[in-house]
Design a protein around this motif. Sequence first.
Motif, PDB file in Angstrom:
ATOM      1  N   ILE A  17       0.839  -1.204   0.000  1.00 13.10           N
ATOM      2  CA  ILE A  17       0.000   0.000   0.000  1.00 13.10           C
ATOM      3  C   ILE A  17       0.872   1.252   0.000  1.00 13.10           C
ATOM      4  O   ILE A  17       0.645   2.189  -0.776  1.00 13.10           O
ATOM      5  CB  ILE A  17      -0.969  -0.008   1.197  1.00 13.10           C
ATOM      6  N   LEU A  18       1.887   1.254   0.865  1.00 12.84           N
ATOM      7  CA  LEU A  18       2.802   2.408   0.897  1.00 12.84           C
ATOM      8  C   LEU A  18       3.565   2.542  -0.413  1.00 12.84           C
ATOM      9  O   LEU A  18       3.791   3.664  -0.891  1.00 12.84           O
ATOM     10  CB  LEU A  18       3.773   2.278   2.069  1.00 12.84           C
ATOM     11  N   GLY A  19       3.942   1.417  -1.010  1.00 14.35           N
ATOM     12  CA  GLY A  19       4.645   1.450  -2.293  1.00 14.35           C
ATOM     13  C   GLY A  19       3.785   2.048  -3.390  1.00 14.35           C
ATOM     14  O   GLY A  19       4.270   2.804  -4.227  1.00 14.35           O
ATOM     15  N   ALA A  20       2.495   1.710  -3.393  1.00 15.84           N
ATOM     16  CA  ALA A  20       1.586   2.286  -4.388  1.00 15.84           C
ATOM     17  C   ALA A  20       1.456   3.795  -4.180  1.00 15.84           C
ATOM     18  O   ALA A  20       1.420   4.565  -5.152  1.00 15.84           O
ATOM     19  CB  ALA A  20       0.220   1.616  -4.302  1.00 15.84           C
ATOM     20  N   LEU A  21       1.407   4.213  -2.919  1.00 13.95           N
ATOM     21  CA  LEU A  21       1.336   5.654  -2.640  1.00 13.95           C
ATOM     22  C   LEU A  21       2.621   6.362  -3.056  1.00 13.95           C
ATOM     23  O   LEU A  21       2.571   7.457  -3.631  1.00 13.95           O
ATOM     24  CB  LEU A  21       1.058   5.890  -1.154  1.00 13.95           C
ATOM     25  N   VAL A  22       3.755   5.742  -2.783  1.00 16.90           N
ATOM     26  CA  VAL A  22       5.035   6.328  -3.211  1.00 16.90           C
ATOM     27  C   VAL A  22       5.079   6.416  -4.735  1.00 16.90           C
ATOM     28  O   VAL A  22       5.476   7.440  -5.299  1.00 16.90           O
ATOM     29  CB  VAL A  22       6.226   5.508  -2.657  1.00 16.90           C
ATOM     30  N   GLY A  23       4.652   5.348  -5.411  1.00 16.39           N
ATOM     31  CA  GLY A  23       4.605   5.359  -6.868  1.00 16.39           C
ATOM     32  C   GLY A  23       3.700   6.457  -7.402  1.00 16.39           C
ATOM     33  O   GLY A  23       4.024   7.134  -8.384  1.00 16.39           O
ATOM     34  N   PHE A  24       2.562   6.647  -6.736  1.00 15.15           N
ATOM     35  CA  PHE A  24       1.629   7.704  -7.125  1.00 15.15           C
ATOM     36  C   PHE A  24       2.295   9.068  -7.021  1.00 15.15           C
ATOM     37  O   PHE A  24       2.228   9.886  -7.950  1.00 15.15           O
ATOM     38  CB  PHE A  24       0.377   7.653  -6.241  1.00 15.15           C
ATOM     39  N   PHE A  25       2.960   9.325  -5.899  1.00 14.31           N
ATOM     40  CA  PHE A  25       3.562  10.644  -5.697  1.00 14.31           C
ATOM     41  C   PHE A  25       4.804  10.856  -6.553  1.00 14.31           C
ATOM     42  O   PHE A  25       5.083  11.992  -6.957  1.00 14.31           O
ATOM     43  CB  PHE A  25       3.828  10.900  -4.210  1.00 14.31           C
ATOM     44  N   ILE A  26       5.529   9.804  -6.881  1.00  8.04           N
ATOM     45  CA  ILE A  26       6.644   9.947  -7.817  1.00  8.04           C
ATOM     46  C   ILE A  26       6.110  10.324  -9.202  1.00  8.04           C
ATOM     47  O   ILE A  26       6.613  11.233  -9.859  1.00  8.04           O
ATOM     48  CB  ILE A  26       7.482   8.655  -7.880  1.00  8.04           C
ATOM     49  N   PHE A  27       5.060   9.618  -9.635  1.00  6.43           N
ATOM     50  CA  PHE A  27       4.452   9.940 -10.925  1.00  6.43           C
ATOM     51  C   PHE A  27       3.882  11.360 -10.911  1.00  6.43           C
ATOM     52  O   PHE A  27       4.064  12.127 -11.867  1.00  6.43           O
ATOM     53  CB  PHE A  27       3.356   8.926 -11.251  1.00  6.43           C
TER      54      PHE A  27
END
Length: 99
Positions: A17-27
């Motif tokens: 879940i945190l990885g998806a959020l990090v991916g979202f904010f990187i994008f």
Amino acid sequence: MEKHKFDKLYFGLIAGILGALVGFFIFATGWILANDRSMNYFINEVFLNSELFKSRIISVSILFDVLLFFLVIRKEWYNFAKGILAVVIVSVPLALYFY
């Protein structure tokens, strides 16, 4: 072979879940820099209010989890990897729903 203390399914779920959020904010950060807009604009207008881009943003956000999955598999943290994979599997129907 002794297991690592973090090789647990629930740690993998949290990391996914945190990885998806990090991916979202990187994008989002890349998009913001390319289009000279704010994070608020990206979240509200591009992600939440645009049906055209929502599934694509979810898909790109999950790519960070794929990298994380690869790293924990190499460390042989299989239970942790199961949690990450569960997040990825749940996100696919979510992305398809918004497609």
